[in-house]
Scaffold this active site. Structure first.
Site, PDB file in Angstrom:
ATOM      1  N   GLY A  58       0.842  -1.209   0.000  1.00  0.00           N
ATOM      2  CA  GLY A  58       0.000   0.000   0.000  1.00  0.00           C
ATOM      3  C   GLY A  58       0.868   1.247   0.000  1.00  0.00           C
ATOM      4  O   GLY A  58       1.898   1.289   0.666  1.00  0.00           O
ATOM      5  N   ARG A  82       1.007  -4.965  -5.211  1.00  0.00           N
ATOM      6  CA  ARG A  82       1.231  -6.159  -4.390  1.00  0.00           C
ATOM      7  C   ARG A  82       1.387  -7.305  -5.377  1.00  0.00           C
ATOM      8  O   ARG A  82       0.439  -7.638  -6.075  1.00  0.00           O
ATOM      9  CB  ARG A  82       0.042  -6.400  -3.451  1.00  0.00           C
ATOM     10  N   ASP A 115       5.603  -5.052   5.940  1.00  0.00           N
ATOM     11  CA  ASP A 115       6.312  -6.276   6.340  1.00  0.00           C
ATOM     12  C   ASP A 115       6.346  -7.330   5.236  1.00  0.00           C
ATOM     13  O   ASP A 115       7.371  -7.989   5.026  1.00  0.00           O
ATOM     14  CB  ASP A 115       5.779  -6.847   7.662  1.00  0.00           C
ATOM     15  N   THR A 157       4.442   2.181   5.532  1.00  0.00           N
ATOM     16  CA  THR A 157       3.033   1.764   5.616  1.00  0.00           C
ATOM     17  C   THR A 157       2.330   2.677   6.607  1.00  0.00           C
ATOM     18  O   THR A 157       2.942   3.070   7.610  1.00  0.00           O
ATOM     19  CB  THR A 157       2.882   0.302   6.088  1.00  0.00           C
ATOM     20  N   ASP A 184       0.092   1.689   8.507  1.00  0.00           N
ATOM     21  CA  ASP A 184      -0.402   0.856   9.614  1.00  0.00           C
ATOM     22  C   ASP A 184       0.486   0.864  10.868  1.00  0.00           C
ATOM     23  O   ASP A 184       0.037   0.519  11.961  1.00  0.00           O
ATOM     24  CB  ASP A 184      -0.563  -0.597   9.154  1.00  0.00           C
ATOM     25  N   ASP A 243       2.686  -1.198  11.767  1.00  0.00           N
ATOM     26  CA  ASP A 243       2.692  -2.516  12.395  1.00  0.00           C
ATOM     27  C   ASP A 243       3.994  -3.271  12.128  1.00  0.00           C
ATOM     28  O   ASP A 243       3.974  -4.448  11.794  1.00  0.00           O
ATOM     29  CB  ASP A 243       1.501  -3.341  11.872  1.00  0.00           C
ATOM     30  N   ARG A 297      -5.369  -2.557   8.887  1.00  0.00           N
ATOM     31  CA  ARG A 297      -5.413  -3.995   8.610  1.00  0.00           C
ATOM     32  C   ARG A 297      -5.665  -4.745   9.908  1.00  0.00           C
ATOM     33  O   ARG A 297      -6.674  -4.504  10.550  1.00  0.00           O
ATOM     34  CB  ARG A 297      -4.120  -4.463   7.929  1.00  0.00           C
TER      35      ARG A 297
END
Ligand code: F6P
Length: 326
Positions: A14, A75, A106, A129, A131, A133, A175
């Site tokens: 993304g 992706r 990741d 990202t 996110d 994460d 996500r």
């Protein structure tokens, strides 16, 4: 100094605001050190298909402030296969690219590690990202901008929520991680924050809303992370409405607005520093590592670790957010 002559840079997964600032930093740092820098379009898929932007240094003026990624992103399922990676390697071999900088989440960095091992090519990853994460960094490129976008949007919703005595369930991205939800929730003074890292009990949420009603709150904001175990914002709102009817409820899904827009100052600085570091580390002979920021220091973490776990959310923050909103 390692003998690196030609760096390929790509963005994968993304998009995230600040990716352009990172591309610029990699390009300018490489060029400064006499290294050729080539952009690879559409992440690994573009690498497989040989879509290159030669002489990238001509195209990085005036991009530090732009969201998205000038290199585009994708992706790639094909890159997960040995055959796909072989094609990708063949393409970069033709250009004599001898090192890579990969900017992505990741999954993208897992791909980078695999590729680096298979073809013995030095790769440095940058965490990109919204996110947040990723293990090995307290902050990813794009996260701060996404947070600010959410905060601006929710502040506006708060105005109308208050005017109509409504309870809003606002779904944010992330996500399967709750970083965006947790920190934006604190920043907007949300009445509750629901994230995948903790179990959501609808009966407890209703009890909390009854308490809020008793203390004369006439409206409210509940931030729901898209990956919450009790469902998305629509589903949770429906379940709450079944047991609690004192507020009129509304749902807003913020969606991809969270991925766009000019990067914040923090994201521009983070991306610039990480991009610079990536090239400097390649020059000093590092490989298969990710640049991250931990406790305000820029550090390297092995890609073996970054792909497997995320850093943890401090769950006490959720309790704190409730106290502060009561
Ligand atoms: O990883 C970034 C992210 O925006 C997630 O927060 C979200 O779940 C996902 O990407 C959406 O992906 P897509 O743009 O492919 O729908």
């Amino acid at each position: 100094m390692a003998n690196i002559k030609h760096i390929g840079v790509l963005t994968s997964g993304g998009d995230a605001p600040g990716m352009n600032a990172a591309i610029r930093a990699v390009t300018r740092t490489g060029t400064y050190h006499g290294i050729e820098v080539t952009g690879i379009y559409r992440g690994y898929q573009g690498m497989i298909e040989g879509e290159f932007h030669l002489n990238l240094k001509k195209s990085v003026s005036n991009i530090i402030q732009r969201g998205g990624t000038i290199l585009k992103t994708a992706r790639s399922e094909e890159f997960k296969t040995k055959e796909g990676r072989k094609k990708a390697h063949h393409q970069i071999q033709k250009l004599e690219i001898d090192a890579l900088v990969v900017i992505g989440g990741d999954g993208s960095l897992r791909g980078a590690l695999e590729f680096s091992k298979e073809y013995d090519i030095p790769v440095i990853g940058l965490p990109g990202t919204i996110d947040n994460d990723m293990y090995g960094t307290d902050s990813t490129i794009g996260y701060d901008t996404a947070l600010n976008t959410v905060v601006q949007a929710v502040d506006k919703i708060r105005d109308t929520a208050g005017s109509h005595n409504r309870l809003f369930f606002i779904e944010v991205m992330g996500r399967d991680a709750g970083f965006i939800a947790t920190n934006s929730g604190i920043a907007v003074g949300a009445e509750d924050i629901l994230i995948p890292e903790t179990e959501t009990h609808i009966d407890e949420l209703i009890k909390w809303l009854q308490h809020e009603r008793r203390v004369n709150k006439t409206s409210g904001i509940i931030i729901v992370a898209e990956g919450d175990d009790a469902g998305g914002a629509y589903e949770i709102a429906r379940k709450v409405e079944e047991g609690f009817t004192e507020y009129e409820t509304k749902v807003t899904v913020l969606g991809h607005i969270q991925r766009g827009g000019p990067p914040t100052c923090n994201d521009r600085v983070l991306a610039s520093r990480m991009g610079y570091d990536a090239v400097m580390h390649l020059l000093s002979g590092e490989r298969s590592k990710m640049v991250g920021i931990v406790n305000n220091r820029f550090v390297l973490t092995s890609l073996e670790k970054t792909g497997k776990r995320a850093h943890k959310i401090d769950k006490q923050l959720l309790e704190m957010a409730k106290v502060l909103s009561s």
